[in-house]
Enzyme design. Structure first.
Site, short mmCIF file in Angstrom:
data_model
loop_
_atom_site.label_atom_id
_atom_site.label_comp_id
_atom_site.label_asym_id
_atom_site.label_seq_id
_atom_site.Cartn_x
_atom_site.Cartn_y
_atom_site.Cartn_z
N HIS A 76 0.84 -1.20 0.00
CA HIS A 76 0.00 0.00 0.00
C HIS A 76 0.87 1.24 0.00
O HIS A 76 1.76 1.39 0.83
CB HIS A 76 -0.90 0.03 1.24
N TYR A 170 -8.62 5.02 8.36
CA TYR A 170 -8.68 5.30 9.80
C TYR A 170 -9.74 6.38 9.97
O TYR A 170 -9.53 7.52 9.55
CB TYR A 170 -7.33 5.82 10.30
N PRO A 262 -3.07 -0.44 19.59
CA PRO A 262 -2.97 -0.98 18.23
C PRO A 262 -3.00 0.04 17.10
O PRO A 262 -2.57 -0.29 15.99
CB PRO A 262 -4.18 -1.92 18.14
N LYS A 266 1.88 -1.05 15.30
CA LYS A 266 3.33 -1.01 15.51
C LYS A 266 3.92 -2.19 16.27
O LYS A 266 5.15 -2.33 16.34
CB LYS A 266 3.70 0.29 16.25
N TYR A 354 4.67 6.12 10.07
CA TYR A 354 3.81 4.99 9.71
C TYR A 354 4.58 3.93 8.90
O TYR A 354 4.46 2.74 9.17
CB TYR A 354 2.60 5.50 8.91
C1 DHB Z 1 -4.64 -3.47 11.31
C2 DHB Z 1 -4.48 -3.27 12.66
C3 DHB Z 1 -4.08 -2.04 13.11
O1 DHB Z 1 -3.88 -1.84 14.42
C4 DHB Z 1 -3.85 -0.99 12.25
O2 DHB Z 1 -3.47 0.21 12.72
C5 DHB Z 1 -4.02 -1.20 10.91
C6 DHB Z 1 -4.41 -2.44 10.45
C7 DHB Z 1 -5.07 -4.79 10.82
O3 DHB Z 1 -5.35 -5.68 11.64
O4 DHB Z 1 -5.11 -4.97 9.62
#
Ligand code: DHB
Length: 360
Positions: A76, A170, A262, A266, A354
């Site tokens: 991506h 997001y 999450p 990371k 990121y």
């Molecule tokens: C996923 C989990 C995340 O915490 C995140 O920021 C982006 C993607 C995932 O499980 O795909």
């Protein structure tokens, strides 16, 4: 059964940190054993995030375990931040001089690492009970522990339906955060912010879809694809760091040393960064006898750990709705989101964190 075996490095835990470390050491000709409390099926099916930083992708490739990731992973070049009913793309590749992220499940990375280790004739001891570390000596050990819980959690589903957009979304919403992600061209991974006290009973599929539709819809009429829910779970959120990350000859890496919320995915990436430093220090110790890299392991890692703790906390607080939040808090979040999407400098700051800051 007590088992006595001599080795150069004993690794406790066959998660990403332990397995990547074992692999990096094996590549350098250093012997290790890996001891894991759970069974192989458990660690291979433990569903976690699925976003690999460019730095992690490069590391796995250089360790000779990137073949399936390169074949099946989805590269991506951007992501979407959504707020106020509209979507804004952050062009990760353009802002970071050609870097990107790869969507590939953590448990797939774990499967590849286990397969590579076993194919190389090295063992992993699964279902090990009562693992203890004995005779780790140092005069004045200090272990500092910071813990910060959050007043919300994520309800995650895996749905058998193609992703509704080519990249991650997001989404900030007055009802709470939502995230659109994926695992493959046929599998969509979705999350909605929920209460940390919620149980799965409170979230029948219909309620999950209803919230996802509300939080992910845009004013231009875009809609989310639904499909059968094949997995559903709740992820709690916390942040902690153990300082220092070493004690005598015991070195902590990955979740043993730190946990991030999450948002930003990371966890695995930080584990990989730790063990890259640790593998280099162990290789130096075994090749030349030099111990300075091992001695500075914790200090080296903690610089990145705190950066990533901050980034994950920042993404989390910018996108979630906390129980006591009022209109003022909401406006501050929107101001920050507009700035990130409207200023190249601010977008670049998000993008470089990121895709992963360069390893030291
Ligand atoms: C996923 C989990 C995340 O915490 C995140 O920021 C982006 C993607 C995932 O499980 O795909």
């Amino acid at each position: 059964m007590t088992n006595e075996q001599r080795t150069q490095v004993a690794i406790i835990g066959a998660g990403p940190a332990g397995l990547i470390l074992a692999r990096l050491l094996a590549c350098a000709g250093i012997d290790s054993i890996v001891i894991e409390r759970r069974d192989r099926a458990y660690v291979e099916h433990r569903l976690r995030a699925g976003v690999l930083e460019q730095t992690t992708v490069d590391l796995l490739r250089s360790a000779g375990v990137g073949e399936r990731m390169d074949r099946e992973g989805l590269v991506h070049e951007g992501l979407y931040l959504q707020f106020d009913g509209a979507r804004h793309r952050i062009p990760l590749r353009e802002l970071t001089g050609g870097r990107a992220i790869t969507v590939y499940g953590q448990h797939e990375v774990v499967k590849d690492l286990i397969a590579a280790r076993l194919a190389g004739g090295d063992e992993i001891v699964f279902e090990a009970d009562d693992v203890r570390v004995i005779d780790i000596d140092r005069d004045h050990p200090t272990i500092r522990f910071n813990i910060d819980g959050y007043p919300f959690a994520w309800l995650g589903i895996l749905a058998q339906t193609p992703p509704s957009l080519d990249e991650l979304i997001y989404a900030h919403h007055e009802r709470g955060f939502a995230l659109h992600s994926m695992r493959s061209p046929e599998l969509t991974r979705l999350y909605v912010q929920c209460s940390p006290d919620d149980t799965l009973d409170a979230w029948p599929d219909e309620r999950v879809w209803e919230e996802l539709h509300l939080r992910l819809s845009t004013r231009d009429g875009w809609t989310l694809h639904e499909g059968p829910v094949v997995e559903k779970s709740i992820t709690q959120m916390r942040s902690y760091v153990v300082e220092p990350m070493q004690y005598g000859r015991l070195f902590l890496a990955g979740d043993a040393a730190h946990v991030v919320p999450p948002t930003g995915a990371k966890g695995l990436n930080l584990a990989a960064a730790d063990v890259k430093v640790l593998a280099e220090a162990l290789v130096e110790r075994y090749r030349t006898g030099r111990t300075d890299l091992l001695e500075s392991y914790s200090a080296t890692c903690l610089r990145r750990v705190w950066r990533v703790e901050h980034f994950s906390w920042w993404m989390t607080t910018m996108l979630h709705r906390a129980p006591g939040d009022d209109a003022f808090d909401h406006r501050l979040q929107l101001a920050q989101l507009r700035y990130v999407c409207g200023s190249r400098a601010a977008a670049t700051s998000l993008a470089e964190n990121y895709v992963g800051l360069e390893h030291v």
